[in-house]
Design a protein around this motif. Structure first.
Motif, PDB file in Angstrom:
ATOM      1  N   TYR A 191     -11.892  -2.536  -8.221  1.00 32.44           N
ATOM      2  CA  TYR A 191     -11.065  -1.557  -8.919  1.00 32.44           C
ATOM      3  C   TYR A 191     -11.816  -0.968 -10.110  1.00 32.44           C
ATOM      4  O   TYR A 191     -12.660  -1.625 -10.713  1.00 32.44           O
ATOM      5  CB  TYR A 191      -9.778  -2.220  -9.437  1.00 32.44           C
ATOM      6  CG  TYR A 191      -9.067  -3.006  -8.375  1.00 32.44           C
ATOM      7  CD1 TYR A 191      -8.210  -2.392  -7.495  1.00 32.44           C
ATOM      8  CD2 TYR A 191      -9.291  -4.378  -8.249  1.00 32.44           C
ATOM      9  CE1 TYR A 191      -7.573  -3.116  -6.499  1.00 32.44           C
ATOM     10  CE2 TYR A 191      -8.655  -5.104  -7.251  1.00 32.44           C
ATOM     11  CZ  TYR A 191      -7.799  -4.470  -6.379  1.00 32.44           C
ATOM     12  OH  TYR A 191      -7.181  -5.184  -5.405  1.00 32.44           O
ATOM     13  N   TRP A 229      -1.320   4.255  -1.208  1.00 33.95           N
ATOM     14  CA  TRP A 229      -2.648   3.901  -0.705  1.00 33.95           C
ATOM     15  C   TRP A 229      -2.670   4.012   0.813  1.00 33.95           C
ATOM     16  O   TRP A 229      -1.638   3.929   1.479  1.00 33.95           O
ATOM     17  CB  TRP A 229      -2.998   2.467  -1.094  1.00 33.95           C
ATOM     18  CG  TRP A 229      -3.307   2.247  -2.531  1.00 33.95           C
ATOM     19  CD1 TRP A 229      -2.786   2.909  -3.602  1.00 33.95           C
ATOM     20  CD2 TRP A 229      -4.190   1.265  -3.066  1.00 33.95           C
ATOM     21  NE1 TRP A 229      -3.301   2.396  -4.764  1.00 33.95           N
ATOM     22  CE2 TRP A 229      -4.168   1.390  -4.461  1.00 33.95           C
ATOM     23  CE3 TRP A 229      -4.997   0.298  -2.499  1.00 33.95           C
ATOM     24  CZ2 TRP A 229      -4.924   0.592  -5.303  1.00 33.95           C
ATOM     25  CZ3 TRP A 229      -5.750  -0.502  -3.331  1.00 33.95           C
ATOM     26  CH2 TRP A 229      -5.716  -0.358  -4.718  1.00 33.95           C
ATOM     27  N   ARG A 278       2.363   2.311  -3.277  1.00 32.15           N
ATOM     28  CA  ARG A 278       1.395   2.833  -4.238  1.00 32.15           C
ATOM     29  C   ARG A 278       0.709   4.114  -3.751  1.00 32.15           C
ATOM     30  O   ARG A 278      -0.138   4.661  -4.427  1.00 32.15           O
ATOM     31  CB  ARG A 278       0.340   1.761  -4.530  1.00 32.15           C
ATOM     32  CG  ARG A 278       0.909   0.593  -5.304  1.00 32.15           C
ATOM     33  CD  ARG A 278       0.019  -0.636  -5.235  1.00 32.15           C
ATOM     34  NE  ARG A 278       0.531  -1.711  -6.067  1.00 32.15           N
ATOM     35  CZ  ARG A 278       1.568  -2.477  -5.781  1.00 32.15           C
ATOM     36  NH1 ARG A 278       2.240  -2.289  -4.673  1.00 32.15           N
ATOM     37  NH2 ARG A 278       1.956  -3.438  -6.601  1.00 32.15           N
ATOM     38  N   ALA A 332       0.842  -1.204   0.000  1.00 33.99           N
ATOM     39  CA  ALA A 332       0.000   0.000   0.000  1.00 33.99           C
ATOM     40  C   ALA A 332       0.875   1.251   0.000  1.00 33.99           C
ATOM     41  O   ALA A 332       0.628   2.194  -0.767  1.00 33.99           O
ATOM     42  CB  ALA A 332      -0.925  -0.002   1.212  1.00 33.99           C
ATOM     43  N   PHE A 335      -7.497   3.640  -2.274  1.00 34.56           N
ATOM     44  CA  PHE A 335      -7.081   4.874  -2.911  1.00 34.56           C
ATOM     45  C   PHE A 335      -8.132   5.210  -3.951  1.00 34.56           C
ATOM     46  O   PHE A 335      -8.371   4.425  -4.875  1.00 34.56           O
ATOM     47  CB  PHE A 335      -5.711   4.730  -3.578  1.00 34.56           C
ATOM     48  CG  PHE A 335      -5.219   6.012  -4.184  1.00 34.56           C
ATOM     49  CD1 PHE A 335      -4.611   6.967  -3.381  1.00 34.56           C
ATOM     50  CD2 PHE A 335      -5.382   6.270  -5.532  1.00 34.56           C
ATOM     51  CE1 PHE A 335      -4.158   8.153  -3.930  1.00 34.56           C
ATOM     52  CE2 PHE A 335      -4.937   7.457  -6.091  1.00 34.56           C
ATOM     53  CZ  PHE A 335      -4.323   8.405  -5.291  1.00 34.56           C
ATOM     54  N   SER A 382     -10.160  -0.422  -3.928  1.00 32.80           N
ATOM     55  CA  SER A 382     -10.023  -0.899  -2.551  1.00 32.80           C
ATOM     56  C   SER A 382      -9.750  -2.401  -2.533  1.00 32.80           C
ATOM     57  O   SER A 382     -10.078  -3.125  -3.461  1.00 32.80           O
ATOM     58  CB  SER A 382     -11.283  -0.596  -1.741  1.00 32.80           C
ATOM     59  OG  SER A 382     -12.377  -1.318  -2.259  1.00 32.80           O
ATOM     60  N   LEU A 441      -7.142  -1.678   2.281  1.00 29.32           N
ATOM     61  CA  LEU A 441      -6.297  -0.761   1.515  1.00 29.32           C
ATOM     62  C   LEU A 441      -7.186   0.019   0.571  1.00 29.32           C
ATOM     63  O   LEU A 441      -8.125  -0.546  -0.005  1.00 29.32           O
ATOM     64  CB  LEU A 441      -5.265  -1.533   0.685  1.00 29.32           C
ATOM     65  CG  LEU A 441      -4.496  -2.656   1.368  1.00 29.32           C
ATOM     66  CD1 LEU A 441      -3.591  -3.344   0.364  1.00 29.32           C
ATOM     67  CD2 LEU A 441      -3.706  -2.134   2.530  1.00 29.32           C
TER      68      LEU A 441
END
Length: 83
Positions: free
Chosen positions: A79, A36, A34, A31, A54, A58, A52
């Protein structure tokens, strides 16, 4: 795996010889790479979880020790692709 236009959902279950804490640290490290946000929790039955996220993406992983001593992971991700 399931898709609907640009939305993709993926689920995976696996076992590992890593301990619960090592698995959680792995997800936290991924995470961070990236950018996140990672949040740990504990489920009602005492298993550990990590979420996680962003933006619209998730992933939630539930990590527990099986009676055999192996660590089991159930992960689900949602996603949006092709942004």
């Amino acid at each position: 795996m399931s898709t609907q236009k640009r939305n993709v959902q993926v689920a995976v279950n696996y076992r590992t010889s890593l301990g619960v804490e090592a698995v959680l640290k792995y997800y936290e490290a991924q995470a961070a790479k990236r950018g996140w946000v990672a949040t740990r929790g504990t489920t009602a039955d005492g298993a550990k979880s990590i979420t996680l996220g962003f933006g619209d993406d998730s992933l939630v992983a539930t990590v527990r020790t099986a009676p055999t001593g192996a660590t089991t992971v159930a992960a689900f991700g949602s996603y949006v692709v092709g942004k």
